[in-house]
Motif scaffolding. Structure first.
Motif, PDB file in Angstrom:
ATOM      1  N   GLY A 110      60.165  37.456  -6.422  1.00 54.56           N
ATOM      2  CA  GLY A 110      58.731  37.612  -6.247  1.00 54.56           C
ATOM      3  C   GLY A 110      58.202  36.762  -5.113  1.00 54.56           C
ATOM      4  N   LEU A 124      59.514  38.129  -1.750  1.00 54.40           N
ATOM      5  CA  LEU A 124      58.799  39.335  -1.342  1.00 54.40           C
ATOM      6  C   LEU A 124      57.547  38.977  -0.539  1.00 54.40           C
ATOM      7  CD1 LEU A 124      58.500  42.421  -1.451  1.00 54.40           C
ATOM      8  CD2 LEU A 124      57.301  42.153  -3.623  1.00 54.40           C
ATOM      9  N   MET A 125      56.862  37.909  -0.936  1.00 57.76           N
ATOM     10  CA  MET A 125      55.689  37.470  -0.165  1.00 57.76           C
ATOM     11  C   MET A 125      56.085  37.162   1.277  1.00 57.76           C
ATOM     12  SD  MET A 125      53.856  34.845  -2.836  1.00 57.76           S
ATOM     13  CE  MET A 125      53.709  35.241  -4.595  1.00 57.76           C
ATOM     14  N   LEU A 131      57.092  40.268   3.399  1.00 54.21           N
ATOM     15  CA  LEU A 131      55.952  41.073   3.850  1.00 54.21           C
ATOM     16  C   LEU A 131      55.092  40.337   4.867  1.00 54.21           C
ATOM     17  CD1 LEU A 131      54.972  42.530   0.366  1.00 54.21           C
ATOM     18  CD2 LEU A 131      55.985  43.793   2.267  1.00 54.21           C
ATOM     19  N   LEU A 163      47.986  38.218  -0.216  1.00 47.88           N
ATOM     20  CA  LEU A 163      48.746  38.854  -1.291  1.00 47.88           C
ATOM     21  C   LEU A 163      48.521  40.361  -1.401  1.00 47.88           C
ATOM     22  CD1 LEU A 163      48.252  36.148  -4.067  1.00 47.88           C
ATOM     23  CD2 LEU A 163      50.315  36.573  -2.735  1.00 47.88           C
ATOM     24  N   TRP A 181      51.767  42.359  -1.008  1.00 48.07           N
ATOM     25  CA  TRP A 181      52.610  42.027  -2.164  1.00 48.07           C
ATOM     26  C   TRP A 181      52.143  42.807  -3.388  1.00 48.07           C
ATOM     27  CZ3 TRP A 181      51.558  39.110  -6.725  1.00 48.07           C
ATOM     28  CH2 TRP A 181      52.670  38.573  -7.373  1.00 48.07           C
ATOM     29  N   TYR A 182      50.832  42.803  -3.623  1.00 46.17           N
ATOM     30  CA  TYR A 182      50.287  43.556  -4.748  1.00 46.17           C
ATOM     31  C   TYR A 182      50.580  45.048  -4.598  1.00 46.17           C
ATOM     32  CZ  TYR A 182      46.840  46.399  -7.172  1.00 46.17           C
ATOM     33  OH  TYR A 182      46.240  47.389  -7.912  1.00 46.17           O
ATOM     34  N   ARG A 219      52.908  46.684  -3.013  1.00 39.66           N
ATOM     35  CA  ARG A 219      54.305  47.088  -3.211  1.00 39.66           C
ATOM     36  C   ARG A 219      54.699  47.024  -4.680  1.00 39.66           C
ATOM     37  NH1 ARG A 219      58.393  48.682  -0.177  1.00 39.66           N
ATOM     38  NH2 ARG A 219      60.526  48.250  -0.860  1.00 39.66           N
ATOM     39  N   GLY A 262      56.879  35.209  -9.544  1.00 42.89           N
ATOM     40  CA  GLY A 262      56.560  34.907  -8.153  1.00 42.89           C
ATOM     41  C   GLY A 262      55.349  34.004  -8.033  1.00 42.89           C
ATOM     42  N   THR A 279      55.837  28.044   1.195  1.00 47.99           N
ATOM     43  CA  THR A 279      55.319  28.852   0.080  1.00 47.99           C
ATOM     44  C   THR A 279      55.088  28.028  -1.184  1.00 47.99           C
ATOM     45  OG1 THR A 279      57.614  29.490  -0.383  1.00 47.99           O
ATOM     46  CG2 THR A 279      56.276  31.056   0.872  1.00 47.99           C
TER      47      THR A 279
END
Length: 782
Positions: free
Chosen positions: A383, A386-387, A390, A584, A587-588, A590, A641, A667
């Protein structure tokens, strides 16, 4: 008599002889059919077909499925006869595999439109060779059984003489038979068909034509790599270093980058227990190795990697090992290993995925990879990754005067450098952080010193009126924290300290403000003031629902909600971030799309009518247990995440006041986590207030994203205010989209009162147990 003959024919057909399980699999693979394609044709589950082909414990089909399956295998046997051995000529198809003749001595004609459809889809070009018994729709000549077998044998001979890597052939080309296996060729020759939903077969990028990952297993002494879409590759590697080298040179595994400035995903290999034994690795870890999270550096496999000049990350050779060589230019040389028997696939999030057969595990992980990303570790790690995937931290600059490009900050990202631990606002960091090292030992920070944005855990005693109702009904917000992240403006850089600031709802930050004057008995709903019973509502500003009693730190969404309810706010001080953005959103999007697509595969679609939605949700996991695992993993990716944004120390000899490893990541952003949780809690409270203002109903208990109401019926439709199929605007709405609600569970009011009496806890949170009524101390987060 005809009815008796029909009954006899059906009885004989129900026992149609079938070849051994190995032969069933050989025929399917030779024709390039996946388990999904056969299962769809015969209208059975994928796992059922897999069971029919299981060498260890094969199951046998029954009824009409057996008859149709026998017909399919007969047709495939005509195309792909058993290969001849050097000692003896090729034997004809055994008589036991000819099907049962009818009373006239003729072969029975078994109607099976689904099998016809498979053949037509594989041989769409007029004039192409077709299996015996299947006419060309365009009227071209159909090969006889002997001609088809001869053509298949000739093709097999040609392929044996000149083995070649698997390449994508035109979709219309017939699939040749392959009876030999080489290190660089596939057991599924010919053109790849589009994979069925839920079984991605790689992308269009030729570098990754075999998909993002493979499950490595050993069968009958041969190492096989099960890829997505039903593809199986032979693996010649005799050691882990050789396996890594083969993966990078020949396997064509990986996944294209998700963002322009990003990096392609490294190939992932999942090692089964048989593969671990083959390559000299332990099947399970000792207690000491589990605690360390890796095997010792002196293990022979680790030494093999070192001799071959492969490196391991700082986490060593553990459940999610990364094996690499330093990048040269833009070329990466990295392979990731996933070892389920070392608990790489946590059963809390992946269910029984670690016990699935190799092909099914490849399907589960392949669906997740295609819709989310190739797993990089636990669902929490993925998770967070993935941030970054992207929003990569850097990008290539425009060419300079010499035409050379340089690495520069990528706008909208968190950058590549972590915030200096000593530059963090003291209110935003957890206990033990270096910026708090001067605090007295055992000092407990209160709301005026610490930002405490967490999910709800609130309950209250039931009123006399609620006790006269019969049921307690729980509703659960779908992917609530993902919905809370959608459209949220968060800080991207360091915070600026401001004294006595004017509140700006568009400015992300942490605000010290007194919200004790907000009275829930009289609030604004929309543009109108409404009167409510504030004693039956939780405060929106604290996780326990208690009313604030003085200044406290809040994230921007909480303070903005106080203004929305009609109350003035005057912050005392704040840490605000002028560099901000909707980090985000991608991220949201996807994760939302992954969730909706997988639920649609399970028969639950967006925009269903409320009653249809509730019916579709009933038992949806049983329709395809493999895809149900993917749904669980997607939801865990969201929560995990966000949790990783404030990762705490994980051993390694850490002491309070010292930095820990996570602080070195850009992060590591507890402020973003707090903002998402604050907004999620506020979103839920807003719906509760709307519902109370319109219906006079108040929640009995709230746990995270689950809300419990007392009602006369057992369904959410018994208390949610739907009029002509339309929900209350701004209130709860049934549906599968993130932010909408589903039925969590129903218990009786008597059950609730009995549980509270048994534990002598009038405010025991019933939302924690509403799903199945079992009272435990475990919170599954649902």
């Amino acid at each position: 008599m005809s009815e008796l003959f029909d009954a006899v024919d059906a009885l004989v057909a129900s026992r149609s002889p079938l070849p051994p399980a190995e032969e069933r699999k050989r025929l399917r693979v030779a024709h390039g059919l996946t388990l999904d394609e056969v299962a769809a044709a015969l209208k059975v589950r994928r796992a059922t077909v897999s069971g029919w082909e299981s060498v260890k414990k094969p199951t046998e089909p029954r009824g009409p499925e057996r008859e149709a399956y026998a017909r399919l295998l007969r047709q495939l046997a005509e195309l792909y006869p058993a290969p001849a051995t050097p000692q003896e000529p090729a034997a004809p198809v055994p008589a036991t595999f000819t099907g049962a003749p009818d009373p006239t001595g003729e072969m029975p004609e078994v109607p099976d439109a689904a099998i016809e459809e498979i053949v037509n889809s594989l041989y769409p070009t007029p004039g192409a060779p077709r299996p015996a018994g299947f006419a060309d729709p365009a009227g071209a000549r159909t090969l006889s059984t002997g001609e088809a077998s001869e053509a298949a044998a000739m093709t097999a001979t040609e392929n044996t003489q000149t083995p070649a890597p698997v390449t994508a052939a035109p979709a219309a080309a017939p699939r040749p038979a392959r009876t030999t296996r080489t290190s660089s060729t596939s057991r599924r020759p010919g053109a790849k068909k589009a994979a069925p939903v839920g079984s991605p077969a790689g992308g269009a990028d030729p570098r990754f034509e075999n998909g993002p990952l493979a499950v490595v297993d050993v069968e009958d002494g041969q190492v096989l790599a099960y890829c997505t879409g039903g593809l199986v590759l032979d693996v010649p590697a005799k050691s882990i270093p050789a396996l890594v080298d083969w993966t990078l040179r020949e396997a064509k595994l990986g996944q294209p980058k998700l963002s322009g400035p990003g990096k392609d995903a490294d190939p992932l290999l999942v090692l089964t227990e048989a593969a671990l034994e083959r390559y000299g690795l332990p099947v399970t870890l000792t207690d000491e190795e589990k605690h360390a999270g890796r095997i010792p550096e002196g293990h022979k496999v680790v030494k093999q990697l070192a001799r071959a000049e492969w490196k391991l990350t700082k986490r060593g050779f553990g459940p999610w090992a990364r094996i690499y060589r330093p990048a040269t230019g833009s070329e990466r040389a990295c392979v990731q290993l996933c070892i389920p028997s070392w608990n790489a696939l946590d059963s809390r999030h992946w269910g029984q995925a670690g016990q699935l057969p190799p092909a099914e595990l490849a399907r589960v992980l392949g669906v997740y990879a295609s819709r989310v990303m190739t797993p990089r570790g636990s669902t929490a790690v993925t998770g967070l990754e993935l941030m970054t995937a992207l929003h990569p931290p850097t990008r290539a600059s425009e060419p300079d005067a010499t035409g050379k490009r340089h690495s520069e900050h990528n706008p909208g990202s968190l950058g590549k450098d972590a915030i200096d631990p000593m530059n963090w606002p003291p209110c935003e960091v957890p206990d033990g952080h270096p910026v708090l090292k001067d605090l007295p030992r055992f000092h407990v920070r209160g709301p005026g010193e610490k930002l405490f944005e967490e999910a709800y855990d609130w309950a209250r005693p039931m009123t006399d009126a609620e006790c006269t109702l019969r049921h307690l009904v729980g509703i659960d917000v779908n992917m609530a924290f993902a919905a809370g992240a959608n459209g949220l403006n968060v800080g991207l850089g360091e915070a600026t300290h401001v004294k006595a600031p004017a509140f700006d709802p568009k400015l992300p930050g942490s605000w010290l403000v007194d919200l004790s004057h907000v009275d829930l008995s009289r609030v604004k709903v929309g543009k109108e003031w409404v009167e409510l019973d504030g004693s039956l509502l939780p405060s929106p500003f604290t996780p326990k629902g208690e009313r604030p009693d003085g200044p406290a730190w809040y994230a921007t969404p909480a303070v903005a909600y106080a203004v929305e309810l009609g109350y003035e706010v005057r912050p005392i001080e704040a840490w605000v971030r002028y560099d901000n953005g909707r980090y985000l959103d991608g991220w949201y999007n996807r994760l939302r799309d992954a969730y909706l697509a997988t639920m649609a595969d399970l028969g639950v679609h967006a925009d269903m009518e409320p009653a249809d939605f509730l019916a579709a949700m009933d038992g949806y996991k049983d329709r395809d247990p493999d895809l149900a695992i993917v749904v669980s993993a997607i939801k865990a990716t969201v929560k995990g995440g966000l949790g990783k944004l404030r990762e705490r120390p994980r051993g390694e000899g850490w002491r309070p006041g010292e930095p820990w490893r996570a602080l070195s990541r850009s992060t590591w952003r507890p402020d973003i986590r707090a903002a998402v949780i604050s907004r999620t809690r506020i979103n839920l409270h807003r719906k509760i207030v709307k519902h109370a203002a319109f219906t006079g109903q108040y929640p009995v208990a709230i746990l995270s994203d689950c809300v419990v109401y007392a009602a006369d019926g057992t369904s959410p439709l018994d208390f949610l205010p739907y009029r002509e199929g339309k929900p209350l605007p701004g209130g709860f709405k049934l549906g599968i989209n993130p932010g909408l609600v589903k039925h969590e569970g129903t218990q009786s009011v008597l059950w609730g009162e009995e549980v509270r009496e048994r534990f002598n806890a009038p405010e025991l949170n019933l939302a924690r147990y509403i799903k199945d009524g079992t009272v435990t101390d475990v919170d599954n987060g649902e």
